[in-house]
Design a protein around this motif. Structure first.
Motif, PDB file in Angstrom:
ATOM      1  N   ARG A   1      -4.565  41.712  11.497  1.00 33.19           N
ATOM      2  CA  ARG A   1      -3.326  41.586  12.255  1.00 33.19           C
ATOM      3  C   ARG A   1      -2.517  40.429  11.692  1.00 33.19           C
ATOM      4  N   TYR A   2      -1.394  40.730  11.093  1.00 32.06           N
ATOM      5  CA  TYR A   2      -0.495  39.685  10.574  1.00 32.06           C
ATOM      6  C   TYR A   2       0.761  39.632  11.424  1.00 32.06           C
ATOM      7  N   ILE A   3       1.475  40.750  11.532  1.00 34.53           N
ATOM      8  CA  ILE A   3       2.581  40.845  12.481  1.00 34.53           C
ATOM      9  C   ILE A   3       1.976  41.110  13.851  1.00 34.53           C
ATOM     10  N   LEU A   4       2.219  40.201  14.791  1.00 35.96           N
ATOM     11  CA  LEU A   4       1.594  40.316  16.099  1.00 35.96           C
ATOM     12  C   LEU A   4       2.494  40.972  17.136  1.00 35.96           C
ATOM     13  N   LEU A   5       3.723  40.513  17.220  1.00 38.79           N
ATOM     14  CA  LEU A   5       4.602  40.945  18.296  1.00 38.79           C
ATOM     15  C   LEU A   5       6.050  40.736  17.899  1.00 38.79           C
ATOM     16  N   THR A   6       6.948  41.256  18.718  1.00 37.79           N
ATOM     17  CA  THR A   6       8.362  40.923  18.590  1.00 37.79           C
ATOM     18  C   THR A   6       8.733  40.012  19.749  1.00 37.79           C
ATOM     19  N   VAL A   7       9.768  39.209  19.562  1.00 42.05           N
ATOM     20  CA  VAL A   7      10.189  38.282  20.604  1.00 42.05           C
ATOM     21  C   VAL A   7      11.707  38.227  20.644  1.00 42.05           C
ATOM     22  N   ASP A   8      12.235  37.985  21.833  1.00 42.71           N
ATOM     23  CA  ASP A   8      13.680  37.867  22.001  1.00 42.71           C
ATOM     24  C   ASP A   8      13.957  37.012  23.228  1.00 42.71           C
ATOM     25  N   GLY A   9      15.037  36.259  23.178  1.00 43.66           N
ATOM     26  CA  GLY A   9      15.521  35.529  24.340  1.00 43.66           C
ATOM     27  C   GLY A   9      16.508  36.415  25.084  1.00 43.66           C
ATOM     28  N   VAL A  10      16.263  36.625  26.371  1.00 39.10           N
ATOM     29  CA  VAL A  10      17.080  37.551  27.159  1.00 39.10           C
ATOM     30  C   VAL A  10      17.773  36.783  28.277  1.00 39.10           C
ATOM     31  N   ASP A  11      19.107  36.931  28.351  1.00 39.10           N
ATOM     32  CA  ASP A  11      19.917  36.241  29.348  1.00 39.10           C
ATOM     33  C   ASP A  11      20.138  37.135  30.565  1.00 39.10           C
TER      34      ASP A  11
END
Length: 325
Positions: free
Chosen positions: A143-153
């Motif tokens: 596992r190298y790419i684990l997850l996606t992330v984003d800041g949500v307003d």
């Protein structure tokens, strides 16, 4: 704590019938109608999730080994209807308590103050059961790419002062409006929310949140990355970019497509959260309760993904090794 005999282990059809009893104007139905799509769609129009999703949520709230502290009256018909009213509140977000009371057949006092927030907090409490950081999975060598992330307003009502219409620190640059922000992460290969951090001030940048002490940058193991958009680029904070899989035109075609689909999945998840009007409209209740709203909605979205409505996959499930990213 066991379910009371009056409630029983509720099936989707039993939940459908009870949902129709809560909202005035809906037709009288019995359990033989539970497979008719018209009635399922009507239920969703007032409560958001399907009766099947709601049945799983209720089962986990009421199971004997649950860590959620309940009163004896919670597991009765009256308690269950309070739970349904909380779902309607989150989904439809009526403008005021008078409307909420009228549309759920109760007196106004039953949908104000702590009585309103009681079931929202119980639903949010399921976060510990279904929104979990997969510690061992993320340590695997493949596992190298684990997850996606984003800041949500999420827009919030802001009280004006003599000097300003709003506190600049709370203003979302996206909405030009008062807001609270959450950092939300979803697993790269499974339809699983694995990270929620917040609330943060609306003016905080995504990369600032990512790099906070005790935040996601520290949570991600060395040698692993998260997929994100370009606003996370940080040339000033040592080690920040090392854990980011940023968009790159230099990526090989399959990897470029994979990362693009991952970001699209993240946007799809964000959209599902904002399908609940309480997160799409301007929130006008106590800011201290907003975190319970976000967590309760995230729980409901996760249950829906677990039980028949997952977001689309980004690829066939192959894990990209270090050399490819």
């Amino acid at each position: 704590m066991k379910l009371s005999a009056a409630v029983g282990a509720l099936t989707p059809s039993e939940i459908l019938v009870r949902g129709f009893e809560v909202i005035p104007g809906l037709p009288d139905i019995d359990e033989e109608h539970h497979e008719e799509q018209h009635f399922i769609d009507l239920f969703k129009a007032f409560f958001g999730p399907t009766p099947t999703t709601v049945s799983w949520v209720w089962a986990d709230i009421a199971e004997e080994e649950s860590n959620i502290v309940l009163h004896k009256s919670d597991l009765t018909e009256q308690g269950f209807k309070g739970f349904l009213r909380a779902l309607h509140f989150l989904w439809a977000y009526p403008k005021n308590a008078t409307i909420l009371a009228y549309t759920t057949r109760v007196k106004k006092g039953q949908v104000e103050g702590e009585k309103l927030w009681y079931w929202v907090k119980i639903i949010a409490g399921l976060k510990v059961k279904v929104i979990i950081w997969p510690e061992q999975e993320y340590k695997r060598s493949d596992r190298y790419i684990l997850l996606t992330v984003d800041g949500v307003d999420f827009r919030t009502w802001e009280k004006s002062t003599n000097d300003s219409n709003m506190d600049p620190k709370t203003m979302s640059h996206k909405y030009k409006h008062g807001a609270l922000k959450y950092e939300i992460g979803i697993d790269a290969y499974e339809a699983k929310i694995v990270w929620i951090s917040g609330p943060k001030r609306g003016a905080m940048g995504d990369r600032e949140i990512f790099a906070e002490d005790g935040g996601l940058r520290e949570k991600v193991p060395e040698g692993k990355v998260v997929v994100c958009d370009r606003v996370y680029t940080d040339k000033k904070t040592a080690g920040n970019n090392a854990k980011l899989a940023l968009p790159s035109l230099a990526d090989p075609g399959p990897l470029f497509e994979f990362k693009s689909k991952l970001r699209a999945r993240q946007e799809s998840l964000n959209g599902r959260l904002k399908d609940f009007r309480i997160l799409d409209a301007t929130y006008h209740h106590d800011p201290k309760n907003h975190v319970f709203v976000l967590e309760a909605v995230a729980v409901l979205v996760q249950y829906a993904m677990d039980h028949g409505h997952p977001i689309f996959p980004a690829n066939t499930g192959d894990h990209y090794p270090d050399s490819d990213v």
